[in-house]
Design a protein around this motif. Structure first.
Motif, PDB file in Angstrom:
ATOM      1  N   HIS A 270      73.824  30.989 -31.813  1.00 24.04           N
ATOM      2  CA  HIS A 270      74.731  30.261 -32.743  1.00 24.04           C
ATOM      3  C   HIS A 270      76.294  30.348 -32.520  1.00 24.04           C
ATOM      4  N   TRP A 271      76.696  31.618 -32.017  1.00 24.40           N
ATOM      5  CA  TRP A 271      77.904  31.863 -31.424  1.00 24.40           C
ATOM      6  C   TRP A 271      78.346  31.024 -30.155  1.00 24.40           C
ATOM      7  N   ALA A 272      77.384  30.810 -29.387  1.00 26.01           N
ATOM      8  CA  ALA A 272      77.517  30.204 -28.018  1.00 26.01           C
ATOM      9  C   ALA A 272      77.766  28.695 -28.281  1.00 26.01           C
ATOM     10  N   ASP A 273      76.815  28.188 -29.346  1.00 22.29           N
ATOM     11  CA  ASP A 273      76.963  26.487 -29.573  1.00 22.29           C
ATOM     12  C   ASP A 273      78.365  26.492 -30.287  1.00 22.29           C
TER      13      ASP A 273
ATOM     14  N   ALA B  48      80.524  34.465 -38.959  1.00 20.49           N
ATOM     15  CA  ALA B  48      79.049  34.268 -38.450  1.00 20.49           C
ATOM     16  C   ALA B  48      78.193  33.573 -39.486  1.00 20.49           C
ATOM     17  N   GLY B  49      78.207  34.008 -40.825  1.00 19.67           N
ATOM     18  CA  GLY B  49      77.505  33.260 -41.734  1.00 19.67           C
ATOM     19  C   GLY B  49      77.340  31.690 -41.668  1.00 19.67           C
ATOM     20  N   ALA B  50      78.774  31.259 -41.698  1.00 17.52           N
ATOM     21  CA  ALA B  50      78.875  29.658 -41.822  1.00 17.52           C
ATOM     22  C   ALA B  50      78.589  29.207 -40.389  1.00 17.52           C
ATOM     23  N   ILE B  51      78.807  30.012 -39.317  1.00 17.21           N
ATOM     24  CA  ILE B  51      78.611  29.163 -37.885  1.00 17.21           C
ATOM     25  C   ILE B  51      77.104  29.168 -38.025  1.00 17.21           C
ATOM     26  N   GLU B  52      76.085  30.267 -38.239  1.00 15.35           N
ATOM     27  CA  GLU B  52      74.925  30.020 -38.153  1.00 15.35           C
ATOM     28  C   GLU B  52      74.040  29.266 -38.988  1.00 15.35           C
ATOM     29  N   GLU B  53      74.526  29.133 -40.332  1.00  8.69           N
ATOM     30  CA  GLU B  53      74.045  28.101 -41.368  1.00  8.69           C
ATOM     31  C   GLU B  53      74.343  26.537 -40.699  1.00  8.69           C
ATOM     32  N   LYS B  54      75.410  26.376 -40.132  1.00 10.46           N
ATOM     33  CA  LYS B  54      75.806  24.838 -39.515  1.00 10.46           C
ATOM     34  C   LYS B  54      74.765  24.725 -38.220  1.00 10.46           C
ATOM     35  N   TRP B  55      74.658  25.753 -37.296  1.00 11.99           N
ATOM     36  CA  TRP B  55      73.959  25.233 -36.151  1.00 11.99           C
ATOM     37  C   TRP B  55      72.519  25.358 -36.413  1.00 11.99           C
ATOM     38  N   GLN B  56      72.099  26.147 -37.328  1.00 14.01           N
ATOM     39  CA  GLN B  56      70.497  26.032 -37.478  1.00 14.01           C
ATOM     40  C   GLN B  56      70.276  24.583 -38.291  1.00 14.01           C
TER      41      GLN B  56
ATOM     42  N   GLU C 143      67.897  19.126 -37.238  1.00 10.85           N
ATOM     43  CA  GLU C 143      68.232  17.740 -37.247  1.00 10.85           C
ATOM     44  C   GLU C 143      67.919  16.924 -36.244  1.00 10.85           C
ATOM     45  N   ARG C 144      68.233  17.607 -35.056  1.00 14.41           N
ATOM     46  CA  ARG C 144      67.895  17.105 -33.736  1.00 14.41           C
ATOM     47  C   ARG C 144      66.651  17.462 -33.067  1.00 14.41           C
ATOM     48  N   GLY C 145      65.895  18.205 -33.803  1.00 12.63           N
ATOM     49  CA  GLY C 145      64.463  18.546 -33.099  1.00 12.63           C
ATOM     50  C   GLY C 145      64.720  19.338 -31.884  1.00 12.63           C
TER      51      GLY C 145
ATOM     52  N   MET D 106      62.521  33.658 -40.156  1.00 13.92           N
ATOM     53  CA  MET D 106      62.735  33.187 -38.693  1.00 13.92           C
ATOM     54  C   MET D 106      63.842  32.187 -38.588  1.00 13.92           C
ATOM     55  N   ARG D 107      64.003  31.088 -39.286  1.00 18.40           N
ATOM     56  CA  ARG D 107      65.178  30.239 -39.171  1.00 18.40           C
ATOM     57  C   ARG D 107      66.472  30.841 -39.110  1.00 18.40           C
ATOM     58  N   ARG D 108      66.217  31.853 -40.043  1.00 19.33           N
ATOM     59  CA  ARG D 108      67.904  32.390 -40.277  1.00 19.33           C
ATOM     60  C   ARG D 108      68.078  33.238 -39.196  1.00 19.33           C
ATOM     61  N   MET D 109      67.008  33.721 -38.136  1.00 22.42           N
ATOM     62  CA  MET D 109      67.266  34.616 -37.200  1.00 22.42           C
ATOM     63  C   MET D 109      67.738  33.501 -35.916  1.00 22.42           C
TER      64      MET D 109
END
Length: 852
Positions: free
Chosen positions: A760-763, A16-24, A29-31, A120-123
């Motif tokens: 994050h899980w879904a993406d 979860a930690g790596a996945i969530e950091e990646k997708w945030q 970046e993509r706005g 908030m970003r972490r969530m």
């Protein structure tokens, strides 16, 4: 969707930690979450913004998770979504915290904002951070000052001397709405009553419209709507003039007006009451033997909140003034008393005491030995027969221990005796008509709502843009000189305020140029939160608070989420502010919020309200670190429906994490056999496949419907059931035998429907397992076919004489004749030697055979 057969048997670990950091990082970046304004229908989703008094707590997390799920699904359903965030950054909490930590409010506030935004970003919240509003930014509060000046021009600003609620702990005044259950809404101190000159916004000019438009808010909780109706408090009745009696009992020219909703009870008045603050009180008793007792009541009233003074549960205090009023309907003299349960915030501050029909008047009369004449009775009352038809006052006391329901037949009431009494009754109208002919009464409407007191005597707030000039009086600061900014470096810990800061208050008059003094009161922080939702529509506009085109594009807010504690304060003020801006030509909507969801509270494991003072606050980080933000989001929405309070349950959190891992594994296994781009056919599937496809459509319909009803807990339950159905299929079939189109549909729809909750899980699954480009946020919401939920056969119970004897499988739409024939064949052995009397068929459920 690519070929992932090489992954079979090697499902990646859910990190979860790596996945969530990646997708945030990818989303930023993509706005991804910026409103596009691309012609699609709009959806404005907004959660009430927080005070930056520290890091976010679980109550914030619940509020924002609900809104985020709502916004994400709306985008998938084809809406152009506006989902902003900001901070209600002025006010006492930040100032008091800064004093406690020996720093400046600005430094404290912006530091907390940075921490909150990081959380908030972490969530994983889908906010358009480019639109962020901080009410303590001069770029924002400049427009609050501008709107104040526009209200001033419109005649909606007033400055006057009046009794106010003063909190000795917060060292500032409080609006009536900010005194809850007799105490300061912030610190819990019982406020004092003081006479001060203050600034007001004339919300009462909009009282009628604010009340009438409540009926249009049909997507608000009824509880909130009723609270607002009660607070506005419209009363229809009459104003009646009483004359002060002279020493001989004759009426003088001095009149005191009372407002009453029950003019029919005027004949039952046995005393006259004035509020301790009533201007005439001191004149009546100065230099008399009654002065001391009256002053005692005044002192008691000053130390008691207006709420407690009006309560029927609190002891009443009063003192006789030695003077009398003349009752205009019968000339009787009514002793004038000062009573602490009468306040100047309702009516005129003067009341006719009618103890037979008002409980507080009854308690007061009993305490001080005043008459309680019965003037309105039910026909079954023991007093009725003796007084029926009696016009003169002959009975002046009753054997009651409380006031009676003031509806019934008038007695001892002169010309209205025998009429039916009550609000807007024939008796009430007759009394008003009788006195109106003498110029002593008139129909009137009164509101409980008072003008909004916005003056605050603290530093950390929006400065009121006014200047005091000896020559020109009080004049507004010119618009081109806005904003009036706060000075820095005040020693707040030593009690320094704006009123003691020459570099702030020393100025020149904008009219005549002479030396002048800047206003040192700041605005109530609720002025900042009363229009922030409009600034989100156009946050970078340097020419006006909000452009009309932007306001018309996004307003009103479609979904507003926040706590029930804001039912009166924030929501009422925001409704007022929107109507004012409409009348100023800035917006076209009449109401700010179309749909209101009041989320429940998050309590600790023992059912106690979380608070820092109790040390029982659950910080989001304590869940995110071991499990990930998606597990926290899932648990928040799964434990209870949004409107309900719930106790934080660590076991439920762990269970949600296990479910996410199980669903993760299921999607990966399904993707290994998936055929991209194909749609499964019911006819081409075996029994196990048809069972799963029916579950996809049945549970997809339920999940979509539950999302729409904001019942996220049952929507998640449906997805848990879908995972079970998918895993049953996977267990029952070998990898090479699985239908590729079915696996693609199952995996895609499961990921899509969980993505608003666990983005994050879904993406990660969409990208790595399903081989999709981009984010699930941009995917359309799946569609489902109710016809595909129908079973090939259904089981029907067959009873003989009420006892189950067999079960048959038939088509769901099998006709009655076919059901009866199949049932009789199934129980033929039990019917040997018997005559069938009747066959009762309940389609889809059972067949009961009656035989003898």
């Amino acid at each position: 969707m690519g070929d992932h057969s090489e992954h079979e048997g090697r499902v990646p670990v859910y990190d979860a930690g790596a996945i969530e950091e990646k997708w945030q990082r990818v989303w930023e970046e993509r706005g991804l979450f910026r409103a596009a304004d691309d012609g699609r229908p709009k959806k404005y989703v907004l959660e009430m913004f927080p005070y930056p008094s520290g890091d976010l707590h679980m109550g914030h997390a619940r509020n924002y998770t609900i809104g985020d799920a709502m916004a994400r699904q709306a985008h998938m359903q084809g809406f152009d979504v506006l989902h902003p965030i900001g901070f209600d950054a002025f006010g006492l909490p930040a100032e008091n915290a800064a004093i406690k930590h020996r720093t400046q409010p600005a430094k404290w506030t912006y530091g907390n904002i940075d921490q909150a935004v990081a959380t908030m970003r972490r969530m994983g919240f889908s906010y358009d951070y480019d639109r962020m509003v901080r009410t303590c930014d001069p770029s924002y509060y400049r427009w609050g000052q501008y709107l104040f000046l526009k209200m001033w021009e419109k005649g909606l600003v007033d400055r006057r001397t009046s009794p106010v609620n003063w909190c000795p702990t917060c060292n500032t005044v409080l609006a009536n709405e900010q005194v809850t259950e007799g105490r300061c809404w912030r610190c819990g101190t019982v406020p004092e009553r003081r006479e001060l000159t203050q600034w007001y916004l004339k919300i009462t000019d909009y009282a009628e419209e604010l009340l009438d438009d409540i009926d249009r808010l049909d997507r608000w909780p009824e509880r909130v709507r009723q609270m607002q109706r009660n607070w506005i408090g419209k009363s229809e009745g009459a104003e009646i003039d009483f004359a002060l009696a002279d020493a001989s009992g004759e009426p003088t020219d001095l009149k005191i007006t009372v407002f009453t909703t029950r003019p029919d009870t005027l004949f039952g008045a046995s005393f006259f009451l004035l509020a301790p603050e009533y201007p005439l009180v001191h004149e009546l008793v100065d230099g008399t033997e009654y002065e001391g007792a009256v002053q005692e009541v005044i002192d008691i009233a000053e130390a008691t909140s207006a709420v407690d003074r009006q309560s029927s549960e609190v002891e009443k205090h009063g003192a006789f003034t030695g003077r009398y009023m003349v009752n205009p309907v019968n000339g009787r003299l009514l002793p004038i008393w000062v009573a602490d349960y009468v306040i100047t915030d309702y009516g005129t501050g003067a009341v006719m005491g009618v103890p037979c029909g008002d409980e507080r008047d009854f308690q007061f009369a009993r305490k001080y030995g005043l008459p309680v004449p019965p003037i309105i009775l039910q026909e079954d009352d023991p007093l009725f027969d003796g007084l029926s038809g009696q016009e003169d006052l002959v009975v002046t006391d009753v054997p009651w221990d409380h006031a009676m329901d003031a509806e019934g037949v008038m007695v001892q009431s002169g010309p209205i005796t025998g009429m039916r009494g009550g609000k807007r009754s024939e008796a009430a109208k007759a009394v008003v008509d009788l006195l109106a002919g003498r110029g002593l009464a008139r129909e009137a409407v009164n509101f409980r709502l008072r003008d909004w007191l916005i003056s605050r005597q603290r530093y950390w707030g929006n400065p009121i843009p006014a200047v005091h000039c000896e020559h020109c009086g009080i004049v507004p600061v010119p618009e081109d000189q806005l904003p009036v900014t706060l000075p820095e470096g005040l020693d707040l810990a030593a009690g320094e305020t704006l009123a003691e800061c020459p570099e702030f208050y020393e100025t020149t008059c904008p009219v005549c140029g002479a030396p002048a003094r800047r206003e040192t009161d700041t605005m109530d922080t609720f002025t900042d939160s009363s229009w922030y939702y409009l600034r989100y529509c156009d946050p970078h506009n340097d020419h006006e608070p909000v452009g009309r085109a932007a306001a018309d594009r996004w307003m009103p807010v479609d979904n507003y989420i926040g706590g029930i504690e804001h039912a009166i304060l924030h929501l009422l003020y925001s409704r007022f502010w929107t109507k004012v801006m409409r009348d100023l030509g800035m917006v076209s909507c009449d109401e700010p919020f179309t749909d209101l969801l009041c989320q429940g509270m998050v309590k600790d494991e023992n059912g106690e309200v979380m608070s820092k003072s109790k040390g029982n606050v659950v910080a989001p980080a304590s869940v995110i670190e071991p499990y990930g933000a998606d597990t926290m989001r899932l648990a928040i929405l799964f434990i209870a429906p949004p409107e309900k309070d719930f106790d934080w349950d660590p076991q439920a959190v762990a269970g949600c994490n296990r479910f996410l891992k199980r669903a993760w594994k299921s999607v990966w296994e399904a993707s290994c056999s998936a055929t991209p781009g194909a749609e499964p056919s019911m006819d081409a599937l075996d029994d196990e496949g048809r069972k799963l496809l029916r579950a996809v459509h049945r549970l997809g319909i339920k999940c979509t419907d539950d999302y729409g009803r904001r019942q996220y807990n049952t929507a998640i339950s449906a997805l848990m059931e879908l995972v079970n159905a998918g895993n049953a299929y996977l267990a029952a079939t070998a990898s090479g035998e699985r239908d590729g189109a079915l696996m693609a549909r199952y995996a895609h729809d499961l990921v899509a429907m969980l993505s608003p909750v666990c983005p994050h899980w879904a993406d990660e699954l969409a990208s790595e397992a399903l081989g999709m480009e981009g984010s699930m946020y941009d995917e359309p919401w799946p569609t489902f076919d109710a016809d595909l939920t129908r079973e090939d056969t259904v089981e029907i119970v067959v009873q003989v004489l009420g006892k189950i004897r067999a079960r048959i499988q038939v088509a769901p739409d099998a006709p009655r004749e076919e059901l009866e024939r199949a049932a009789l064949e199934a129980v033929a052995p039990q019917l040997e030697g018997k005559d069938v009397v009747k066959v009762v068929v309940v389609p889809g459920k059972l067949v009961n055979v009656v035989a003898r």
